[in-house]
Design an enzyme around this catalytic site. Structure first.
Site, PDB file in Angstrom:
ATOM      1  N   ASP A 196      -8.476  16.559  -8.460  1.00 26.09           N
ATOM      2  CA  ASP A 196      -9.010  16.180  -9.681  1.00 26.09           C
ATOM      3  C   ASP A 196     -10.033  15.244  -9.275  1.00 26.09           C
ATOM      4  O   ASP A 196     -10.455  14.931  -8.373  1.00 26.09           O
ATOM      5  CB  ASP A 196      -7.875  15.775 -10.427  1.00 26.09           C
ATOM      6  CG  ASP A 196      -6.938  16.847 -10.874  1.00 26.09           C
ATOM      7  OD1 ASP A 196      -7.039  18.005 -10.999  1.00 26.09           O
ATOM      8  OD2 ASP A 196      -5.676  16.374 -11.183  1.00 26.09           O
TER       9      ASP A 196
ATOM     10  N   TYR B  43       0.007  14.756   0.677  1.00 23.93           N
ATOM     11  CA  TYR B  43      -0.714  13.661   0.078  1.00 23.93           C
ATOM     12  C   TYR B  43      -0.126  12.312   0.199  1.00 23.93           C
ATOM     13  O   TYR B  43       0.903  11.971   0.456  1.00 23.93           O
ATOM     14  CB  TYR B  43      -0.661  13.942  -1.657  1.00 23.93           C
ATOM     15  CG  TYR B  43      -1.602  15.099  -1.959  1.00 23.93           C
ATOM     16  CD1 TYR B  43      -2.915  14.854  -2.485  1.00 23.93           C
ATOM     17  CD2 TYR B  43      -1.178  16.464  -1.740  1.00 23.93           C
ATOM     18  CE1 TYR B  43      -3.522  16.135  -2.976  1.00 23.93           C
ATOM     19  CE2 TYR B  43      -1.715  17.605  -2.350  1.00 23.93           C
ATOM     20  CZ  TYR B  43      -2.930  17.367  -2.992  1.00 23.93           C
ATOM     21  OH  TYR B  43      -3.671  18.602  -3.292  1.00 23.93           O
TER      22      TYR B  43
END
Length: 303
Positions: free
Chosen positions: A61, A125
């Site tokens: 994002d 992540y």
């Protein structure tokens, strides 16, 4: 495949603050470009004769960063010139990206059927958290927009680790996905292989005038739902602050309803880094092929 048409897998990194996200934006929404827009512009400057279409493995994002994302594209040179060597691809693309906070770290020639997104074996992540920082202006400049600064000087890491064990394994993560246009088409059942919470460090720890405690939360899975990592991080931090108990987190998880998740609990994008996209070595092995169907249609989206 045309004998001078090549499919490349590139690994690339970026600071996501100034971009709309990794995937390219529709023309009518170009307030900020996506990382993909800049990558495709750079590939076009290599003057391929086929349409340029990049397939990104992992969508991040606006404001999220990557130390190693990946994507594939096809490139056919004019006048029957042979494919570029892998190191030339890296050097040339980086030269065309030098004004951006985007860098190519590696390029591989891969089989013509290889797909960066669907062949990914796992994604990792890391979320970075700085403690004892009531306002981001108190951070070293090298940390601005690269971590989540909390005014708390401590977190209950033991409770966070207990809560993290609830997230490991195969289960329905509907609660931890944000509402999106494709929510009804994505399977909410995911397998989290790793959720770990470990001490981290500032990028300039040895040079800054005071020590800042950092924590890193690492998540590994084959794939994630939309904003899943940021929502899981927010919940774990809420447990660490004592605002959410471990049984309450379990209740939220078992509710399997994204509307049950408190919106104010979502972690900001700043501290999130995509650090790895892994593939099986056998999927990356290239050998000269004779199929002849690829580059002509490579401009069509494969996702």
């Amino acid at each position: 495949m045309q004998h001078n048409c090549a499919r490349y897998l590139i690994f690339f990194q970026y600071i996501g603050t100034k971009y709309s996200g990794v995937v390219k934006m529709p023309q009518h929404e170009l307030v900020k470009k996506g990382v993909q827009d800049h990558l495709e512009d750079a590939i076009r400057r290599l003057k391929p004769i086929n349409p340029v279409s990049l397939s990104v493995s992992s969508r991040t994002d606006r404001g999220v960063h990557a130390l190693s994302n990946s994507a594939h594209f096809d490139l056919q040179r004019k006048n029957d010139k042979p494919p570029f060597a892998e190191d030339i691809i890296v050097q040339a693309l980086n030269n065309h990206l030098k004004e951006e906070q985007i860098g190519i770290t590696r390029a591989l020639r891969v089989p013509d059927h290889f797909h960066a997104r669907f062949r990914a074996n796992s994604r990792t992540y890391v979320y970075r958290i700085a403690l004892g920082i009531p306002h981001h202006t108190r951070l070293p400049v090298t940390e601005h927009h690269l971590c989540w600064n909390l005014s708390n000087t401590e977190l209950d890491v033991g409770a966070m680790r207990e809560a993290a064990t609830l997230l490991v394994g195969t289960q329905d993560f509907s609660t931890f996905r944000a509402v999106s246009s494709d929510i009804h088409f994505k399977n909410p059942v995911k397998t989290l292989d790793v959720v770990s919470i470990q001490p981290g460090r500032s990028f300039v720890q040895t040079h800054f005038h005071r020590e800042i405690p950092f924590w890193e939360i690492t998540f590994t899975s084959r794939s994630f739902l939309y904003k899943q990592v940021r929502r899981m991080t927010g919940a774990l931090v809420a447990v660490g602050k004592g605002r959410l108990s471990v049984p309450q987190l379990k209740e939220i998880l078992l509710a399997r309803d994204s509307l049950v998740y408190p919106q104010a609990m979502v972690a900001p994008p700043d501290g999130l880094f995509l650090t790895r996209v892994d593939y099986r070595e056998t999927d990356l092995q290239f050998s000269q092929q004779t199929s002849e169907e690829q580059c002509i249609s490579s401009g069509k989206s494969e996702e």
